[in-house]
Design a protein around this motif. Structure first.
Motif, short mmCIF file in Angstrom:
data_model
loop_
_atom_site.label_atom_id
_atom_site.label_comp_id
_atom_site.label_asym_id
_atom_site.label_seq_id
_atom_site.Cartn_x
_atom_site.Cartn_y
_atom_site.Cartn_z
N UNK A 239 -53.59 -31.04 7.75
CA UNK A 239 -52.41 -30.05 7.28
C UNK A 239 -51.43 -31.31 6.81
N UNK A 240 -51.24 -32.32 7.47
CA UNK A 240 -50.30 -33.16 7.19
C UNK A 240 -50.50 -33.93 5.64
N UNK A 241 -51.82 -34.59 5.68
CA UNK A 241 -52.57 -34.93 4.56
C UNK A 241 -52.35 -33.85 3.49
N UNK A 242 -52.70 -32.66 3.60
CA UNK A 242 -52.61 -31.78 2.56
C UNK A 242 -51.03 -31.31 1.99
N UNK A 243 -50.26 -31.42 2.98
CA UNK A 243 -48.78 -31.22 2.75
C UNK A 243 -48.49 -32.46 1.64
N UNK A 244 -48.64 -33.68 1.78
CA UNK A 244 -48.36 -34.68 1.14
C UNK A 244 -49.15 -34.93 -0.30
N UNK A 245 -50.33 -34.90 0.09
CA UNK A 245 -51.28 -35.21 -1.21
C UNK A 245 -51.37 -34.18 -2.20
N UNK A 246 -50.79 -33.00 -1.78
CA UNK A 246 -50.82 -31.73 -2.68
C UNK A 246 -50.10 -31.97 -3.90
N UNK A 247 -49.28 -33.10 -3.91
CA UNK A 247 -48.47 -33.42 -5.10
C UNK A 247 -46.89 -32.87 -5.22
N UNK A 248 -46.20 -32.54 -4.00
CA UNK A 248 -44.97 -32.24 -4.18
C UNK A 248 -43.91 -33.26 -4.67
N UNK A 249 -44.00 -34.52 -4.12
CA UNK A 249 -43.47 -35.50 -4.68
C UNK A 249 -43.78 -35.67 -6.33
N UNK A 250 -45.15 -35.72 -6.65
CA UNK A 250 -45.13 -35.75 -8.01
C UNK A 250 -44.63 -34.82 -8.84
N UNK A 251 -44.66 -33.69 -8.36
CA UNK A 251 -44.00 -32.40 -9.18
C UNK A 251 -42.77 -32.85 -9.39
N UNK A 402 -57.09 -29.98 -6.73
CA UNK A 402 -58.49 -30.28 -5.58
C UNK A 402 -58.02 -30.55 -4.32
N UNK A 403 -56.92 -31.13 -3.89
CA UNK A 403 -56.33 -31.48 -2.72
C UNK A 403 -55.92 -29.91 -1.98
N UNK A 404 -55.30 -29.15 -2.70
CA UNK A 404 -54.81 -27.94 -2.37
C UNK A 404 -55.90 -26.99 -2.04
N UNK A 405 -57.06 -27.13 -2.88
CA UNK A 405 -58.14 -26.15 -2.89
C UNK A 405 -58.68 -26.38 -1.39
N UNK A 406 -59.25 -27.81 -1.41
CA UNK A 406 -59.65 -28.22 0.03
C UNK A 406 -59.05 -27.77 1.19
N UNK A 407 -57.73 -28.07 1.08
CA UNK A 407 -56.78 -27.69 2.28
C UNK A 407 -56.74 -26.26 2.49
N UNK A 408 -56.78 -25.56 1.47
CA UNK A 408 -56.89 -24.04 1.65
C UNK A 408 -58.20 -23.50 2.25
N UNK A 409 -59.54 -24.10 1.89
CA UNK A 409 -60.63 -23.70 2.54
C UNK A 409 -60.77 -24.09 3.87
N UNK A 410 -60.09 -25.49 4.29
CA UNK A 410 -60.12 -25.87 5.72
C UNK A 410 -59.46 -24.67 6.45
N UNK A 411 -58.08 -24.59 6.13
CA UNK A 411 -57.12 -23.33 6.81
C UNK A 411 -58.02 -22.05 6.89
N UNK A 412 -58.89 -21.65 5.89
CA UNK A 412 -59.49 -20.43 6.11
C UNK A 412 -60.60 -20.35 7.01
N UNK A 413 -61.19 -21.42 7.34
CA UNK A 413 -62.41 -21.49 7.87
C UNK A 413 -62.12 -21.90 9.44
N UNK A 414 -61.28 -22.90 9.60
CA UNK A 414 -60.79 -23.34 10.93
C UNK A 414 -59.72 -23.12 11.62
#
Length: 468
Positions: A239-251, A402-414
């Motif tokens: 969750x914390x990796x997804x939060x930052x690597x999802x690109x909020x600061x880049x946007x 891709x990071x957002x999608x991977x984190x989404x799938x992790x949340x959905x299944x875990x």
């Protein structure tokens, strides 16, 4: 600020800064803040165990007030090195507060309000960002004379906290379990809840403590190898990796370029940026009111799903913005939609989940891990984004999608839903995933059954070994 660096260097050494040295100094100024945040996260565990949650927050004000004074007087001192060093120190302040505040509030909150109260720190962060954007407007303080004052203003919230926080109670869980002061814990709980009968909550805290006796007080090293908390640890890391690597600061970094390309005048871009910050505040405020009814899991899924879609559409819009006249406006829409998505889920909810998935013995170590991952990921994005932007152009947002999608799938299944549950119930919920569903004879699981707590001790063994 760059002009100040150059002028100071010229006055001191009689030559101007080379382009490479200027880049190094400015990169240090920017990147030492998240690096300080990483170091601050490493200090969380020892400090909250030694001097408590409230005590740590009071001590932490030193790391804000001192650098604020030094940065505010840096022009008078004619020292840009002071600014660079203070960025590291104020980063330590951010690393401590961003972890200790959610822990402090989460431990004091009743379970039915824990989500909303857990989102409050993120709301205040977004308000702080918005205030900084407003004060940073060129005709206010974002100018040659005003920027030292702008840097010095960061010490004002710390001064206010130093004045008012002593009147607030310590976390009752810390007071009861670490200080072993039951009467003080009851007194604080009565003050927090507004009613006299807090015995059931005191009993729940004792149950939690008893269920953790076999675990002991976990260090980060022990936490990383402790099987009963394996999936909880994986969850907060993802969750914390997804939060930052999802690109909020880049946007946010790319936003000014996107607005300019869409035809927004340069003098107006700063106001559009402030408007984006206002959207961030409003949506985080909305998250407070829906997190305890909609649940943490749904908001995370919605947030990462919206961010993933916005990144993909933004990539398309940026690629075709010169050939299709309305594409720049689509780019602006994507930025705003992305900010909305991040504000309702990825930004605030990981702090809530970290508080809820760990109990008293493991929570400080968990926040150290979560905070370290958060700030290291922040540091990495800041370090590599310029290279990604130069090498991939608008296609860099595909990586974030891709990071957002991977984190989404992790949340959905875990990740399970945790709203309205006690810390013990959440622990039991994660037991199956950790492969502990058959360990009903464990002391940890004896205390998950409130019936056992009311039985005489000699009947416990019979009750535990009786088939369900």
């Amino acid at each position: 600020m760059k002009n100040f660096y150059n002028e100071t260097y010229l006055e001191r050494y009689g030559s101007i800064l080379s382009e490479s040295l200027e880049t190094v100094l400015w990169s240090l100024t920017v990147s030492l803040y998240p690096l300080g945040g990483f170091f601050g996260s490493l200090m969380v565990g020892p400090l909250v165990m030694k001097i408590g949650r409230k005590g740590t927050l009071l001590l932490n004000n030193i790391f804000s007030i001192v650098p604020a004074i030094l940065m505010g007087t840096s022009v008078l001192a004619k020292s840009f090195e002071v600014i660079i060093a203070c960025r590291l120190v104020i980063g330590i302040c951010a690393g401590l507060s961003s972890n200790v505040v959610p822990m402090y509030l989460g431990e004091m909150s009743p379970k039915n309000l824990r989500g909303g109260i857990g989102v409050m720190p993120q709301l205040l962060i977004t308000i702080g960002i918005l205030m900084a954007q407003i004060f940073g407007i060129r005709f206010i303080l974002g100018n040659t004379k005003g920027w030292p004052i702008l840097l010095a203003l960061t010490g004002i919230p710390a001064v206010l906290e130093l004045i008012f926080l002593p009147f607030f109670p310590e976390s009752p869980r810390y007071t009861l379990l670490h200080k072993e002061k039951e009467e003080q814990a009851k007194k604080d709980l009565r003050r927090l809840r507004g009613w006299e009968d807090v015995d059931s909550e005191i009993k729940e805290i004792y149950q939690e403590d008893q269920s953790e006796k076999t675990e002991g007080r976990l260090s980060v090293k022990n936490l990383c190898s402790f099987r009963p908390l394996r999936w909880q640890l994986i969850c907060i890391i993802v969750l914390n990796m997804g939060q930052q690597l999802s690109g909020i600061n880049a946007v946010y970094y790319y936003a000014d370029t996107i607005y300019s390309t869409a035809g927004v005048p340069d003098d107006t871009v700063q106001y559009v940026t402030v408007a984006t910050g206002a959207v961030n505040v409003v949506m985080t405020l909305a998250a407070i009111f829906i997190v305890d009814s909609w649940g943490r899991r749904l908001l995370l899924l919605l947030g990462f799903g919206i961010c993933c879609t916005a990144c993909i559409v933004l990539t398309i819009a940026l690629v075709y913005q010169t050939s299709v006249h309305w594409m720049p406006y689509l780019s602006i829409t994507c930025v705003i939609v992305y900010v909305i998505g991040h504000a309702i889920g990825p930004s605030p909810i990981p702090y809530v989940i970290t508080t809820e998935m760990f109990r008293q013995a493991s929570r400080p170590a968990a926040f150290m891990v979560a905070g370290s991952v958060h700030w290291l990921s922040n540091f990495i994005v800041g370090l590599i984004f310029e290279y990604l932007r130069n090498g991939l152009g608008p296609y860099c947002f595909v990586l974030f999608a891709a990071v957002c999608l991977a984190t989404f799938l992790f949340i959905f299944f875990v990740i399970p839903e945790t709203k309205g549950k006690t810390f013990l119930e959440i622990s039991q919920l994660m037991a199956k995933r950790n492969g502990l569903e058959e360990r009903t004879d464990s002391k940890e699981f004896q205390d998950l059954n409130p019936v056992l707590c009311d039985m005489p001790l000699e009947k416990h063994e019979l009750a535990i070994n009786t088939p369900l």
